[in-house]
Structure formats: C-alpha cells, structure tokens
Design a protein around this motif. Structure first.
Motif, PDB file in Angstrom:
ATOM      1  N   ARG A  20       0.834  -1.199   0.000  1.00  0.00           N
ATOM      2  CA  ARG A  20       0.000   0.000   0.000  1.00  0.00           C
ATOM      3  C   ARG A  20       0.871   1.252   0.000  1.00  0.00           C
ATOM      4  N   CYS A  21       0.337   2.307  -0.584  1.00  0.00           N
ATOM      5  CA  CYS A  21       1.051   3.587  -0.635  1.00  0.00           C
ATOM      6  C   CYS A  21       1.488   4.003   0.773  1.00  0.00           C
ATOM      7  N   ALA A  22       2.746   4.371   0.928  1.00  0.00           N
ATOM      8  CA  ALA A  22       3.285   4.722   2.243  1.00  0.00           C
ATOM      9  C   ALA A  22       2.591   5.950   2.831  1.00  0.00           C
ATOM     10  N   ASP A  23       1.936   6.750   2.003  1.00  0.00           N
ATOM     11  CA  ASP A  23       1.386   8.005   2.499  1.00  0.00           C
ATOM     12  C   ASP A  23      -0.128   8.027   2.614  1.00  0.00           C
ATOM     13  N   PRO A  27      -4.005   0.932  -2.513  1.00  0.00           N
ATOM     14  CA  PRO A  27      -3.410  -0.367  -2.806  1.00  0.00           C
ATOM     15  C   PRO A  27      -2.525  -0.319  -4.064  1.00  0.00           C
ATOM     16  N   ASP A  28      -1.587  -1.258  -4.133  1.00  0.00           N
ATOM     17  CA  ASP A  28      -0.739  -1.486  -5.304  1.00  0.00           C
ATOM     18  C   ASP A  28      -0.014  -0.239  -5.817  1.00  0.00           C
ATOM     19  N   PRO A  29       0.791   0.364  -4.971  1.00  0.00           N
ATOM     20  CA  PRO A  29       1.540   1.533  -5.450  1.00  0.00           C
ATOM     21  C   PRO A  29       2.561   1.078  -6.493  1.00  0.00           C
ATOM     22  N   ASP A  30       2.750   1.857  -7.550  1.00  0.00           N
ATOM     23  CA  ASP A  30       3.831   1.468  -8.459  1.00  0.00           C
ATOM     24  C   ASP A  30       4.752   2.632  -8.802  1.00  0.00           C
ATOM     25  N   PHE A  39       7.479   3.207  -1.271  1.00  0.00           N
ATOM     26  CA  PHE A  39       6.634   2.961  -2.445  1.00  0.00           C
ATOM     27  C   PHE A  39       5.332   3.730  -2.263  1.00  0.00           C
ATOM     28  N   ILE A  40       4.938   4.452  -3.306  1.00  0.00           N
ATOM     29  CA  ILE A  40       3.803   5.365  -3.190  1.00  0.00           C
ATOM     30  C   ILE A  40       2.934   5.263  -4.439  1.00  0.00           C
ATOM     31  N   CYS A  41       1.717   5.801  -4.325  1.00  0.00           N
ATOM     32  CA  CYS A  41       0.807   5.743  -5.474  1.00  0.00           C
ATOM     33  C   CYS A  41       1.134   6.881  -6.454  1.00  0.00           C
ATOM     34  N   LEU A  42       0.575   6.815  -7.609  1.00  0.00           N
ATOM     35  CA  LEU A  42       0.808   7.836  -8.639  1.00  0.00           C
ATOM     36  C   LEU A  42       0.452   9.224  -8.118  1.00  0.00           C
ATOM     37  N   SER A  43      -0.706   9.301  -7.437  1.00  0.00           N
ATOM     38  CA  SER A  43      -1.189  10.589  -6.978  1.00  0.00           C
ATOM     39  C   SER A  43      -0.236  11.203  -5.934  1.00  0.00           C
ATOM     40  N   CYS A  44       0.224  10.397  -4.975  1.00  0.00           N
ATOM     41  CA  CYS A  44       1.162  10.915  -3.974  1.00  0.00           C
ATOM     42  C   CYS A  44       2.530  11.203  -4.609  1.00  0.00           C
ATOM     43  N   SER A  45       2.882  10.476  -5.675  1.00  0.00           N
ATOM     44  CA  SER A  45       4.174  10.734  -6.314  1.00  0.00           C
ATOM     45  C   SER A  45       4.199  12.152  -6.876  1.00  0.00           C
ATOM     46  N   ARG A  49       6.991  14.969  -5.991  1.00  0.00           N
ATOM     47  CA  ARG A  49       7.719  15.670  -7.050  1.00  0.00           C
ATOM     48  C   ARG A  49       7.860  17.158  -6.740  1.00  0.00           C
ATOM     49  N   ASN A  50       6.916  17.705  -5.931  1.00  0.00           N
ATOM     50  CA  ASN A  50       6.974  19.128  -5.580  1.00  0.00           C
ATOM     51  C   ASN A  50       7.973  19.428  -4.483  1.00  0.00           C
ATOM     52  N   ILE A  51       8.551  18.399  -3.859  1.00  0.00           N
ATOM     53  CA  ILE A  51       9.573  18.650  -2.830  1.00  0.00           C
ATOM     54  C   ILE A  51      10.858  17.905  -3.205  1.00  0.00           C
ATOM     55  N   PRO A  52      11.463  18.349  -4.329  1.00  0.00           N
ATOM     56  CA  PRO A  52      12.620  17.617  -4.880  1.00  0.00           C
ATOM     57  C   PRO A  52      13.839  17.634  -3.957  1.00  0.00           C
ATOM     58  N   GLN A  53      13.892  18.613  -3.049  1.00  0.00           N
ATOM     59  CA  GLN A  53      15.041  18.644  -2.132  1.00  0.00           C
ATOM     60  C   GLN A  53      15.001  17.481  -1.147  1.00  0.00           C
ATOM     61  N   VAL A  54      13.826  16.858  -1.018  1.00  0.00           N
ATOM     62  CA  VAL A  54      13.655  15.762  -0.064  1.00  0.00           C
ATOM     63  C   VAL A  54      13.413  14.438  -0.793  1.00  0.00           C
ATOM     64  N   SER A  55      12.625  14.511  -1.867  1.00  0.00           N
ATOM     65  CA  SER A  55      12.149  13.278  -2.474  1.00  0.00           C
ATOM     66  C   SER A  55      12.339  13.305  -3.986  1.00  0.00           C
ATOM     67  N   LYS A  56      12.874  12.214  -4.503  1.00  0.00           N
ATOM     68  CA  LYS A  56      12.973  12.051  -5.955  1.00  0.00           C
ATOM     69  C   LYS A  56      12.217  10.790  -6.322  1.00  0.00           C
ATOM     70  N   VAL A  57      11.366  10.913  -7.351  1.00  0.00           N
ATOM     71  CA  VAL A  57      10.472   9.787  -7.634  1.00  0.00           C
ATOM     72  C   VAL A  57      10.766   9.144  -8.985  1.00  0.00           C
ATOM     73  N   LYS A  58      10.394   7.874  -9.042  1.00  0.00           N
ATOM     74  CA  LYS A  58      10.552   7.073 -10.247  1.00  0.00           C
ATOM     75  C   LYS A  58       9.370   6.137 -10.346  1.00  0.00           C
ATOM     76  N   SER A  59       9.022   5.800 -11.567  1.00  0.00           N
ATOM     77  CA  SER A  59       8.031   4.754 -11.765  1.00  0.00           C
ATOM     78  C   SER A  59       8.734   3.404 -11.661  1.00  0.00           C
ATOM     79  N   VAL A  60       8.108   2.500 -10.901  1.00  0.00           N
ATOM     80  CA  VAL A  60       8.696   1.163 -10.759  1.00  0.00           C
ATOM     81  C   VAL A  60       8.703   0.451 -12.108  1.00  0.00           C
TER      82      VAL A  60
END
Ligand SMILES: [Zn+2]
Length: 356
Positions: A20-23, A27-30, A39-45, A49-60
């Motif tokens: 499940r999305c960590a935030d 279900p089924d975050p990818d 691992f997070i859902c598309l919507s939370c990703s 993406r808006n806080i790049p100094q903390v988090s960098k995202v990728k599609s699994v």
C-alpha cells in the motif's frame, strides 16, 4: 541488466509493507521515492515531485533503475519508513486516506518528510506546540449571515474556542479537539474555503460553518490547509434520508443525515447548528443490526428504499430515494456494526441510552 534490476524492484512490491502507498494507503503503489525509500501511489508521487530537495520519484515499471537505488529500496521500504517518519504522530493528527483531496495529503507528506514533524516533535510548527489565534467568517445560527469571529486554537488545552467580540473575556464556545471534526464543505457553505466544524456541546452535536477569505490567512502563519489535517476525520457518509419517529406512526420526514463513525446524526437542514437527534450504532455483539428494507406494515414513506436499524432499545426506520443511496448507507452502517466496540465506545453508548 536493466531488466533484472526492474524485476528486483517489482519483487520488493510483494513485501507486505509495500503493498500500500506509504502516504495514503492506496493499494498497489507502483511509484517510488528512491531518496526516501518508500513505495507510493501515482497521486502521492505528484506531491513528492513538488519537494525535490527531499524526495525524488521514479516509476517502478517505466523508469530505469540503478543498482544502488534498488539496494536502497530493498534496505528501506514502507515499514521501515513508518518507523522512522511516523514515530511521533500526535494522537489528534489526521492521517489522510487515498480518497482525501490533494490538499490534505500534501500537508501530511510535507509534515512527515519535509518538516520531519513526526520524527522530531520540536520541529512541529509553532502552533502544534501551543497557541494560535485568528479570524474566520462564521455563519450566524439564526440569520445565516457570516460575521468575522476570533478563533483560538490551544493544543495544550486540547481546545478550539471562538469569541463573539475581539475583546470578549469568555469564549462563546469551547470545542474539545478530541470531540471535534472539521471537513471542507465548499458546496454546502457556498465558499471555496468553506469549512464545517462539528463538535459536542453538553453531549449533543453542534455544527458551525466558517470560511476564511481567499488569500487571507485565518490563523497567523498557517491557513486552514494546515489546520484541517489536525482536526478532521472523514464522515463515513452524508445525505438525505426519510425517517419516522419513535412510535413509527408519525409519518416520514426528510432529514439530512451525517454519519461520524458510530454516531448517526440528523438535521432538518444541512446547515443547521443543532442535530435534531442522534443514534449510536454499536456492534453486532452488543445487539445492533442493520436490515435491508422496512417492516411490511410500514406506511407513510415517500422514498422506496428502506433501511431498518435495530438497536437494543428500538428500531429506526429510514428510507432512501435511490437504490444506490440505500446501498451506500447500508455499507456505512455495516462497517461499524461489523467492528467490535472499543472500551471507550461503551461509555459513549451508555450516554446515548440515558439520553431523554
Ligand atoms: Zn498515495
């Protein structure tokens, strides 16, 4: 090689904590934050993406993964992140779900990873530690006119107060945070920042309706976007149903119902300050049942889709306008009936039983 690394990341999704999305728990975050190891859902990703100094995202599934990133994800993951980033979440803090709006989820994500509020409580925003004061436009109970009122939030006392005059010594109302629920209700209130605050006063439910003007900050240093996550729970369901009185010969009347966990409240109008009545819905073990339909002898309802709530004291007869509404209400009622009662809920139930 790239394929193998992708397969290795996909395998990590099979770990129970990563299902499940960590935030928001979807279900089924990818998607993944490869700097935070979650691992997070598309919507939370999108929020990450808006806080790049903390988090960098990728599609699994779609992005290329480097060996070190895969290893990092393997040695972290959602369970470890929960232990690290959510170790000190205040008990009244609202944890958003996947059905919540972007605003609530973004506040949660920023508080958690950017401000590290739940790792280091001393980093919590000033008002989390104490006191905050500001103005909101509050709807008058009788005339429906909105007037500016001073509101004070003190978390040490666990209360939100409002005052009818800025220099008033005594608050008009003191709302305990533990008994309070705030939800955005822009349509109901007719303002994009409309907020409904529901609280208990002398053990009955009261509503107040407030908003703050666009661009104006209600509480110094924070907007209602900061306030609401601390105060709100989701209502399980809201909407119109018809109900009859205790004798069940009174004829059915259309009422606005709000389901807040085990409390089913009804109002003549969605904007009423006071609930006309409340029903406590306990668990099956304690003698509560929800039945599809109405007893055959029932008369006087205009809407065709009935529901009978059986409590140890009496039956409540309700009718819905459409079948889909009836199904949605049944689902909300069953959710609480199927869940065993917590010790503190017995105390709430006892209060309802002794109500005149
Ligand atoms: Zn999510």
């Amino acid at each position: 090689m790239a394929k193998e690394r992708r397969r290795a990341v996909l395998e990590l999704l099979q770990r129970p904590g990563n299902a499940r999305c960590a935030d928001c728990g979807a279900p089924d975050p990818d998607w993944a934050s490869y700097t935070l190891g979650v691992f997070i859902c598309l919507s939370c990703s999108g929020i990450h993406r808006n806080i790049p100094q903390v988090s960098k995202v990728k599609s699994v599934r779609l992005d290329a993964w480097e060996e070190a990133q895969v290893e990092f994800m393997a040695s972290h993951g959602n369970d470890a992140a929960r232990d690290a980033y959510e170790s000190k979440v205040p008990p009244f803090y609202y944890r958003p779900t996947s059905s919540d709006c972007q605003l609530l989820r973004e506040q949660w994500i920023r508080a958690k990873y950017e401000r590290l509020e739940f790792t280091h409580p001393e980093k919590q925003e000033p008002y989390s530690a104490g006191y905050r004061e500001g103005s909101l436009w509050k709807r008058g109970r009788d005339n429906g006119q909105f007037l500016s009122r001073k509101f004070v939030l003190t978390e040490r006392e666990g209360s939100l107060k409002y005052f009818n005059r800025n220099d008033a010594k005594e608050p008009k109302a003191v709302m305990k945070i533990e008994h309070l629920n705030a939800t955005f209700q822009p349509a109901k209130i007719g303002h994009p920042h409309g907020l409904q605050i529901t609280y208990l006063k002398d053990n009955s439910t009261r509503n107040i309706f407030v908003y703050h003007e666009d661009g104006k900050v209600a509480f110094p240093g924070a907007s209602d976007a900061d306030l609401v996550p601390k105060l709100s729970r989701n209502y399980l369901k809201e909407g119109y149903m018809e109900k009859t009185g205790p004798k069940q010969t009174e004829g059915f009347r259309k009422r606005w119902f709000t389901m807040d966990d085990r409390r089913l409240m009804y109002f003549k109008d969605p904007l009423d300050a006071f609930a006309r009545g409340e029903v406590f819905i306990g668990s099956r073990e304690s003698g509560y049942t929800v039945l599809d339909g109405l007893p055959p002898s029932t008369q006087g309802h205009h809407w065709p889709h009935g529901i009978t709530i059986v409590t140890p004291e009496r039956r409540f007869l309700l009718a819905c306008e459409t079948e889909s509404e009836q199904r949605a209400w049944m689902e909300a009622f069953r959710k609480v009936v199927d869940r065993p009662m917590l010790p503190q809920e017995y105390a709430v139930e006892a209060h309802f039983k002794h109500k005149p």
